[in-house]
Design an enzyme around this catalytic site. Structure first.
Site, mmCIF file in Angstrom:
data_model
loop_
_atom_site.group_PDB
_atom_site.id
_atom_site.type_symbol
_atom_site.label_atom_id
_atom_site.label_comp_id
_atom_site.label_asym_id
_atom_site.label_seq_id
_atom_site.Cartn_x
_atom_site.Cartn_y
_atom_site.Cartn_z
ATOM 1 N N LYS A 1 -12.598 28.104 -19.887
ATOM 2 C CA LYS A 1 -13.568 27.004 -20.072
ATOM 3 C C LYS A 1 -14.015 26.468 -18.710
ATOM 4 O O LYS A 1 -15.204 26.300 -18.454
ATOM 5 C CB LYS A 1 -12.925 25.868 -20.861
ATOM 6 N N ASN A 2 -13.049 26.255 -17.799
ATOM 7 C CA ASN A 2 -13.385 25.601 -16.532
ATOM 8 C C ASN A 2 -14.018 26.542 -15.525
ATOM 9 O O ASN A 2 -14.328 26.139 -14.405
ATOM 10 C CB ASN A 2 -12.146 24.905 -15.952
ATOM 11 N N ARG B 1 -17.909 15.188 -19.386
ATOM 12 C CA ARG B 1 -17.873 14.738 -17.995
ATOM 13 C C ARG B 1 -18.332 15.827 -17.039
ATOM 14 O O ARG B 1 -19.004 15.577 -16.057
ATOM 15 C CB ARG B 1 -16.447 14.319 -17.660
ATOM 16 N N CYS C 1 -13.390 13.287 -21.058
ATOM 17 C CA CYS C 1 -11.993 12.932 -21.358
ATOM 18 C C CYS C 1 -11.629 11.569 -20.775
ATOM 19 O O CYS C 1 -12.021 11.222 -19.689
ATOM 20 C CB CYS C 1 -11.071 13.951 -20.682
ATOM 21 N N ARG D 1 -12.721 8.175 -13.524
ATOM 22 C CA ARG D 1 -12.962 9.496 -12.932
ATOM 23 C C ARG D 1 -14.181 9.395 -12.030
ATOM 24 O O ARG D 1 -15.267 9.780 -12.382
ATOM 25 C CB ARG D 1 -13.104 10.527 -14.048
ATOM 26 N N PRO D 2 -13.977 8.788 -10.846
ATOM 27 C CA PRO D 2 -15.107 8.578 -9.933
ATOM 28 C C PRO D 2 -15.714 9.916 -9.486
ATOM 29 O O PRO D 2 -15.091 10.969 -9.617
ATOM 30 C CB PRO D 2 -14.476 7.865 -8.753
ATOM 31 N N ILE D 3 -16.929 9.801 -9.029
ATOM 32 C CA ILE D 3 -17.588 11.005 -8.488
ATOM 33 C C ILE D 3 -18.084 10.703 -7.078
ATOM 34 O O ILE D 3 -19.087 11.253 -6.614
ATOM 35 C CB ILE D 3 -18.747 11.474 -9.406
ATOM 36 N N ASP D 4 -17.317 9.831 -6.408
ATOM 37 C CA ASP D 4 -17.697 9.420 -5.038
ATOM 38 C C ASP D 4 -17.746 10.607 -4.085
ATOM 39 O O ASP D 4 -18.642 10.696 -3.237
ATOM 40 C CB ASP D 4 -16.722 8.365 -4.510
ATOM 41 N N ASP E 1 -3.515 20.237 -16.029
ATOM 42 C CA ASP E 1 -3.909 20.536 -17.413
ATOM 43 C C ASP E 1 -2.752 21.109 -18.219
ATOM 44 O O ASP E 1 -2.812 21.127 -19.451
ATOM 45 C CB ASP E 1 -5.079 21.530 -17.435
ATOM 46 N N ILE F 1 -2.281 13.931 -10.333
ATOM 47 C CA ILE F 1 -3.719 14.170 -10.190
ATOM 48 C C ILE F 1 -4.557 13.089 -10.858
ATOM 49 O O ILE F 1 -5.501 12.576 -10.278
ATOM 50 C CB ILE F 1 -4.101 15.568 -10.773
ATOM 51 N N ARG G 1 -13.047 21.380 -27.765
ATOM 52 C CA ARG G 1 -13.744 21.464 -26.479
ATOM 53 C C ARG G 1 -13.203 22.614 -25.639
ATOM 54 O O ARG G 1 -13.895 23.171 -24.812
ATOM 55 C CB ARG G 1 -13.585 20.154 -25.696
HETATM 56 C C1 EPZ Z 1 -11.548 19.669 -13.250
HETATM 57 O O1 EPZ Z 1 -11.914 18.314 -13.473
HETATM 58 C C2 EPZ Z 1 -11.234 20.238 -14.632
HETATM 59 N N1 EPZ Z 1 -12.440 20.179 -15.471
HETATM 60 C C3 EPZ Z 1 -10.113 19.427 -15.275
HETATM 61 O O2 EPZ Z 1 -9.802 20.059 -16.514
HETATM 62 C C4 EPZ Z 1 -8.881 19.505 -14.368
HETATM 63 O O3 EPZ Z 1 -7.877 18.687 -14.919
HETATM 64 C C5 EPZ Z 1 -9.245 19.013 -12.967
HETATM 65 O O4 EPZ Z 1 -10.354 19.768 -12.450
HETATM 66 C C6 EPZ Z 1 -8.084 19.163 -11.992
HETATM 67 O O5 EPZ Z 1 -7.670 20.493 -11.943
HETATM 68 C C7 EPZ Z 1 -13.383 21.155 -15.333
HETATM 69 O O6 EPZ Z 1 -13.251 22.047 -14.513
HETATM 70 C C8 EPZ Z 1 -14.550 21.079 -16.249
HETATM 71 P P1 EPZ Z 1 -11.124 16.738 -9.895
HETATM 72 P P2 EPZ Z 1 -12.548 17.439 -12.250
HETATM 73 O O7 EPZ Z 1 -12.467 16.390 -9.374
HETATM 74 O O8 EPZ Z 1 -13.453 18.281 -11.470
HETATM 75 C C9 EPZ Z 1 -10.376 12.297 -8.428
HETATM 76 C C10 EPZ Z 1 -9.381 20.142 -18.801
HETATM 77 O O9 EPZ Z 1 -8.470 19.674 -19.502
HETATM 78 N N2 EPZ Z 1 -11.760 12.347 -7.927
HETATM 79 O O10 EPZ Z 1 -10.320 17.816 -9.227
HETATM 80 O O11 EPZ Z 1 -13.061 16.179 -12.829
HETATM 81 C C11 EPZ Z 1 -10.327 12.278 -9.954
HETATM 82 O O12 EPZ Z 1 -10.458 10.944 -10.425
HETATM 83 C C12 EPZ Z 1 -10.019 19.299 -17.729
HETATM 84 O O13 EPZ Z 1 -9.825 21.319 -18.887
HETATM 85 C C13 EPZ Z 1 -12.237 11.294 -7.154
HETATM 86 O O14 EPZ Z 1 -11.530 10.324 -6.896
HETATM 87 O O15 EPZ Z 1 -11.214 17.125 -11.433
HETATM 88 C C14 EPZ Z 1 -8.961 12.848 -10.241
HETATM 89 O O16 EPZ Z 1 -8.000 11.821 -10.150
HETATM 90 C C15 EPZ Z 1 -9.432 17.899 -17.682
HETATM 91 N N3 EPZ Z 1 -13.512 11.336 -6.696
HETATM 92 C C16 EPZ Z 1 -8.748 13.849 -9.104
HETATM 93 O O17 EPZ Z 1 -9.695 13.515 -8.084
HETATM 94 C C17 EPZ Z 1 -14.352 12.396 -6.966
HETATM 95 O O18 EPZ Z 1 -15.509 12.386 -6.498
HETATM 96 C C18 EPZ Z 1 -8.980 15.292 -9.531
HETATM 97 O O19 EPZ Z 1 -10.283 15.371 -9.998
HETATM 98 C C19 EPZ Z 1 -13.860 13.459 -7.755
HETATM 99 C C20 EPZ Z 1 -12.555 13.418 -8.229
#
Ligand code: EPZ
Length: 418
Positions: A22-23, A92, A116, A121-124, A307, A329, A399
Site C-alpha cells: 500500500k505504502n 492523509r 489515520c 500529523r504535521p506536514i511542516d 506499522d 514514531i 484501507r
Molecule cells: C508513512 O506515513 C506511512 N504512510 C505510515 O503508514 C507509516 O507509519 C509512516 O510513514 C512511518 O513509517 C504512507 O506511506 C502512506 P512520516 P507518513 O512522515 O509519511 C512526523 C500505515 O499504517 N512528521 O514518516 O505520514 C509525524 O508526525 C501508515 O500504513 C512531522 O513532524 O509518516 C510522525 O510523528 C500509518 N512533520 C513522524 O514524523 C512532517 O512534516 C513520522 O511521520 C512529517 C512528519
C-alpha cells in the site's frame, strides 16, 4: 455498520500469496501524473486507499484502468491542479499529490489532509523543503494554495527527521526542478526505493534512494513505463503474527525477506521457527505458546517499523512473560490497547511505553477499530481468543488489507463479514 465476526482459538495453517505494498503504490500513483504518457503498474492491491487515489487521478484528468492487479494510468491530460477536500480528509497520504502537481503543472490547491488518527500529523517538513525549492505556499481557512513562480530550483534539503512522506513529496517536487537537489537525513524505507525505481524507469535521475542522502538531477520530461510494486512488508508481518498467535504454521509467498530483517528476530525470540523454502517465500512455525521478547522500540527503517507495533502487540498478549514496546514514531498510536483490554489482555501504557503481561487466553468480545494497524491487531487478537469476537470500524482495515478475511479463511480461520 459492517462487522467482522471471528470464532477464535483455531490454529492457522496454510499458504498466503502476499499483496503489493500500500505504502508503495500510493506515492507511485501520485508520481504517475508527472509522466506525460501511460504507466502500467503490476501487483497493485485492491484497497480503499487505492480506490480513493484513483478517484483523485480521474478528477485531475487521468484515465485509469484497473484489471486484476494491473493498473494502467494515462496521464497525458492532467488539467486540474486542485484536490477537493473530501479526498484530502479521507486519506492523509493524499498530501503526496502536492509534489507531483507542482512538478507537472506549477501550482496546486488543496485542504489540509485527514487520515489515520495517530496524533498530530504535521506536514511542516513537506512545506519547508518545498519552500526551499522555490514554492510559494499561502494558507487561508485550511486551504493551501501554492505556486512555483518562475519554476522550482534544485537545492540542499536537510530533514530534521527521516519523514517518509516528506522524502517522497520532495523527490516528486525535485525530479523536474532545475539543477540538482540533495535530501539529507532522508527516509530509507523500501517504499522510497520502489518510488525512485519507478521514476527512474520513467526517465528521472535519482541516486541514493534507500540511503540517508538522495541526489536528484532535474530532467525536462518523464514518460510512462511498466513497474511491479514491491510486496507489502507490514501485511506480511500481520499474517505472520496471526499464525504465531494461534500456534499455527504459515507459508508466505511473494515476500521480500530483506524488508523483514528487523522483525524476523522478534518472531524467533518469541519461539517461532522461520525457514526460507525459496528466495521469495518464508515459513513460520509457532510453538504452542509464545514467550515474551526483549524490549521493542519502533524506529525509522531499517529499525522495527511503527506499522508493525499494533499487530505484534496483539501477538504478545498471550505470550508467556512480560513484553515492552516503545512507540517512538507517532504521538498516540496505542488506540488499540483499550480494545485489547476488552478481549482480556493485560497491558499498561505510560506515555510512549506499553507493558504487556502475557495472559493464558484472551476471550472474545465486541470491539471497534480506530485506525488501520490497530484494526489488524484486533483481528489477530480475535483469532486467538476463546469464543466469538465482533470487530466494527472495518473502513480502517479495508484501507490497507486486500481481502483479509478471504486470506485468513484460506488458512483455517473462521472469519466472516456481516
Ligand atoms: C508513512 O506515513 C506511512 N504512510 C505510515 O503508514 C507509516 O507509519 C509512516 O510513514 C512511518 O513509517 C504512507 O506511506 C502512506 P512520516 P507518513 O512522515 O509519511 C512526523 C500505515 O499504517 N512528521 O514518516 O505520514 C509525524 O508526525 C501508515 O500504513 C512531522 O513532524 O509518516 C510522525 O510523528 C500509518 N512533520 C513522524 O514524523 C512532517 O512534516 C513520522 O511521520 C512529517 C512528519
Amino acid at each position: 455498520m459492517p462487522k467482522l465476526i471471528i470464532e477464535g482459538n483455531r490454529c492457522l495453517r496454510g499458504e498466503i500469496n502476499l499483496q503489493g505494498a500500500k505504502n508503495s503504490i500510493l506515492p507511485i500513483l501520485a508520481a504517475a501524473i508527472l509522466c506525460e504518457g501511460e504507466s502500467v503498474i503490476h501487483n497493485c492491491p485492491r484497497l480503499s486507499d487505492v480506490d480513493t487515489t484513483i478517484k483523485i487521478l480521474n478528477y485531475l484528468g487521468c484515465k485509469v484502468k484497473f484489471e486484476g492487479s494491473d493498473l494502467t494510468i494515462d496521464a497525458r491530460n492532467v488539467d486540474r491542479d486542485e484536490i477537493p477536500g473530501e479526498f484530502m480528509r479521507k486519506m492523509r497520504s493524499s498530501i503526496i499529490f502536492l509534489g507531483a502537481l507542482v512538478s507537472r503543472l506549477g501550482s496546486a490547491k488543496f485542504s489540509l489532509p485527514g487520515g489515520c488518527e495517530l496524533g498530530p500529523r504535521p506536514i511542516d517538513m513537506h512545506f519547508s523543503g518545498m519552500r526551499q525549492l522555490g514554492l510559494t505556499l499561502k494558507e487561508k481557512h485550511g486551504v493551501i494554495e501554492c505556486n512555483v513562480g518562475r519554476g522550482l530550483v534544485g537545492c540542499n534539503i536537510a530533514l530534521s527527521f527521516p519523514s517518509v512522506g516528506a522524502t517522497e513529496n520532495l523527490i516528486l517536487a525535485a525530479v523536474k526542478a532545475k539543477g540538482t537537489t540533495t535530501i539529507t537525513n532522508a527516509a530509507r524505507e523500501p517504499e522510497i526505493q520502489d518510488l525512485a525505481k519507478y521514476l527512474n524507469s520513467c526517465g528521472a535521475k535519482i541516486r541514493g534512494a534507500g540511503e540517508g542522502t538522495i541526489y536528484i538531477d532535474g530532467v525536462e520530461k518523464l514518460t510512462g513505463t511498466e513497474h511491479t510494486v514491491i510486496p507489502d512488508r507490514i501485511v506480511a508481518i500481520t499474517y505472520m503474527a496471526a499464525a504465531a498467535a494461534t500456534s499455527g504454521e504459515l507459508q508466505l509467498n511473494n515476500v521480500n525477506v530483506g524488508h523483514l530483517s528487523s522483525v524476523i528476530p522478534i518472531f524467533e525470540e518469541s519461539g517461532g521457527i522461520i525457514d526460507f523454502p525459496n528466495k521469495n517465500s518464508l515459513i513460520i512455525r509457532a510453538p504452542s505458546r509464545l514467550i515474551s521478547t526483549k524490549i521493542i522500540r519502533t524506529m525509522p527503517y531499517p529499525g522495527f517499523p511503527t506499522d508493525a507495533q499494533a499487530p505484534i502487540m496483539a501477538m504478545l498478549c498471550t505470550a508467556d512473560g512480560t513484553s515492552v514496546i516503545v512507540e517512538n514514531i507517532f504521538e498516540s498510536r496505542y488506540k488499540h490497547v483499550g480494545e485489547l483490554l476488552r478481549l482480556g489482555a493485560d497491558i499498561s501504557v505510560e506515555g510512549r511505553t506499553a507493558v504487556i503481561e502475557g495472559v493464558k487466553r484472551l476471550s472474545g468480545a465486541e470491539v471497534k477499530a480506530a485506525d488501520l494497524r490497530g484494526a489488524a491487531a484486533l483481528v489477530i487478537a480475535g483469532l486467538c481468543a476463546e469464543g466469538v469476537t465482533k470487530i466494527s470500524g472495518l473502513s480502517h482495515i479495508d484501507r490497507g488489507y486486500d481481502d483479509i478475511e478471504g486470506n485468513l479463511c484460506k488458512i483455517g480461520a473462521y472469519i466472516k463479514r456481516i
